[in-house]
Design an enzyme around this catalytic site. Structure first.
Site, PDB file in Angstrom:
ATOM      1  N   LYS A  89       2.570   0.745   6.648  1.00 31.90           N
ATOM      2  CA  LYS A  89       3.836   0.218   7.160  1.00 31.90           C
ATOM      3  C   LYS A  89       4.115   0.907   8.488  1.00 31.90           C
ATOM      4  O   LYS A  89       3.474   1.912   8.827  1.00 31.90           O
ATOM      5  CB  LYS A  89       4.979   0.481   6.162  1.00 31.90           C
ATOM      6  CG  LYS A  89       5.275   1.959   5.930  1.00 31.90           C
ATOM      7  CD  LYS A  89       6.414   2.170   4.952  1.00 31.90           C
ATOM      8  CE  LYS A  89       7.743   1.765   5.535  1.00 31.90           C
ATOM      9  NZ  LYS A  89       8.878   2.132   4.655  1.00 31.90           N
ATOM     10  N   CYS A 119       3.136   5.511  -2.797  1.00 31.97           N
ATOM     11  CA  CYS A 119       3.920   5.371  -4.035  1.00 31.97           C
ATOM     12  C   CYS A 119       3.562   4.151  -4.869  1.00 31.97           C
ATOM     13  O   CYS A 119       3.156   4.283  -6.025  1.00 31.97           O
ATOM     14  CB  CYS A 119       5.411   5.336  -3.701  1.00 31.97           C
ATOM     15  SG  CYS A 119       6.048   6.880  -3.015  1.00 31.97           S
ATOM     16  N   GLY A 129       0.851  -1.186   0.000  1.00 32.67           N
ATOM     17  CA  GLY A 129       0.000   0.000   0.000  1.00 32.67           C
ATOM     18  C   GLY A 129       0.884   1.233   0.000  1.00 32.67           C
ATOM     19  O   GLY A 129       2.022   1.190  -0.456  1.00 32.67           O
TER      20      GLY A 129
END
EC number: 1.1.1.22
Length: 442
Positions: free
Chosen positions: A324, A263, A260
């Site tokens: 993340k 970018c 995800g």
């Protein structure tokens, strides 16, 4: 050198602060008056470890400032970096260049003397040509060299990446820009950071190709993980076995719920569109996008299966929401599809994330947000570890289990050893690993 950064979002702010820390005189510009006002008060609009201290020290040293006044800020600059957003265009997946074009038009009327205009935004091949055309058409007398200088910053490690980069890619068409851009990055010479000068279009494509390759690597190991589950192999050992091959490398071989962030999703989609525009389809990337989208949706079904096929009326605790760790970024996070899928099947979701809950509240409805992992476990019929924050790596498993209604733990990041979870009495489901005691079907 005098440097202006247009766009004070993630890339622009980190780049500007680090360049100021190199000793340059940097001004970060943004049209969002509230954002600039907050920065002037030392309030950082994003979470990035160490960024607040760097902003404070460089502002105090007089090397870093902030403004909403683009013309005045740009006029004395030796280099103007464009660092505005290029999100996926609604409806077709192309990169939206409206912000880049608007900034180019403003730059055209503001530059004085020879100025390098460097694009840090991720832009399709040929965008530098378009920027140069816009500036020349508005101000034919402008003495400008447009270069491509893509960023390669990992959220959560952006300062380290900027100061100790693997490479610095600079795409030029005017040789005068080589000397200027070399001077911008001269403070890195002691670290022997490699400057790679290329053509402008080549530099633009390097950024997309790098992100697409990493996205494909993630997607590959995720598919291998599915095969490991079906065949009784261990994806972590497979990843180690192939990662030790120097031709492959160990990074981005961690099986999980899909990629995800800001970018990979938009850049892979944009590269697909670029390939279509040039009549050279990127079929591997097209497949990567499709597989990843399907995988994120499939994670809720994995949790449901762990709960004997039914979550209606059950409470599911979710640990980690951001795409993340070490960021507050919720863009395209796997947790979004996971939670919505569980809610669609009637589950009540209780969630905790160290940094992402403010952004998550805007994206996820009817979720109960709590203050820590143990509150998320209280009364839960299952726990799902989605984002591998460090604080989730050393949970008190006995405490977690004692407050749960049922000891079901779904680990989508393979944080915990299989034997340890078995020893604590959990029904433990992970990615690409077989739980001890389960039998294989031949």
């Amino acid at each position: 050198m005098k440097i202006a950064i247009v766009g004070s979002g993630y890339v622009g702010l980190v780049s500007g602060v680090c360049l100021a820390d190199f000793g340059h005189e940097v001004i970060c510009i943004d049209k969002d008056a509230d954002k600039i006002a907050a920065l002037l008060q030392g309030i950082i609009p994003i979470y990035e470890p160490g960024l607040d201290e760097l902003v404070k020290s460089n502002v105090s040293a007089g090397r870093l400032s902030f403004s909403t006044d683009l013309p005045t800020s740009i006029a004395p600059a030796d280099v103007v970096f464009i660092a505005v957003g290029t999100p996926s265009r609604r409806g077709d997946g192309h990169a939206d260049l409206s912000f880049v074009r608007a900034v180019a038009r403003e730059i055209a009327g503001a530059v004085t003397g020879f100025t390098v205009v460097a694009t840090k935004s991720t832009v399709p091949v040929g965008t530098g040509d378009e920027i140069a055309h816009i500036i020349a058409s508005i101000n034919p007398g402008a003495d400008v060299a447009v270069v491509s200088n893509p960023e390669f910053l990992r959220e959560g490690a952006a300062i380290e990446d900027f100061k100790r980069p693997d490479r610095i890619v600079i795409g030029i068409e005017d040789e005068r820009a080589r000397e200027v851009m070399t001077e911008v990055y001269r403070p890195l010479y002691l670290n022997q950071s490699p400057l790679q000068f290329t053509g402008r279009r080549t530099a633009e494509l390097i950024k997309y190709a790098a992100n697409a390759f990493l996205a494909m690597k993630i997607t590959f190991i995720n598919e291998v993980a599915d095969l490991c589950e079906a065949s009784g192999a261990d994806v972590q050992e497979v990843a180690r076995g192939i990662g030790l091959d120097n031709r492959i490398g160990s990074k981005f071989l961690h099986a999980g719920p899909g990629y995800g962030g800001s970018c990979f999703p938009k850049d892979t989609q944009a590269l697909v569109k670029i390939g279509q525009d040039f009549g050279s389809p990127m079929r591997l990337v097209e497949t990567t996008v499709s597989i990843n989208d399907h995988r994120k949706r499939a994670m809720s079904r994995k949790v449901i299966a762990a709960c004997s096929g039914d979550v209606r009326g059950k409470t599911i605790g979710v640990l980690g929401l951001t795409f993340k760790p070490n960021t507050d970024d919720m863009r395209e996070a796997p947790s979004i599809d996971l939670i919505r899928g569980l809610q669609d099947r009637g589950a009540k979701v209780v969630a905790y994330d160290p940094q992402g809950m403010m952004a998550a509240r805007e994206l996820l409805k009817d979720v109960i947000f709590v203050e820590n992992a143990y509150d998320a476990a209280r009364g839960a019929d299952a726990m799902v570890l989605v984002t591998e924050w460090n604080e989730f790596r050393s949970l008190d498993l006995e405490r977690i289990k004692s407050t749960m209604t049922a000891p079901v733990f779904v680990d989508l990041r393979n944080v915990y050893p299989l034997q340890e979870m078995a020893r604590h009495g959990f029904t433990y489901v992970s990615i690409g690993r077989r739980q001890p005691g389960t039998s294989l079907t031949y």
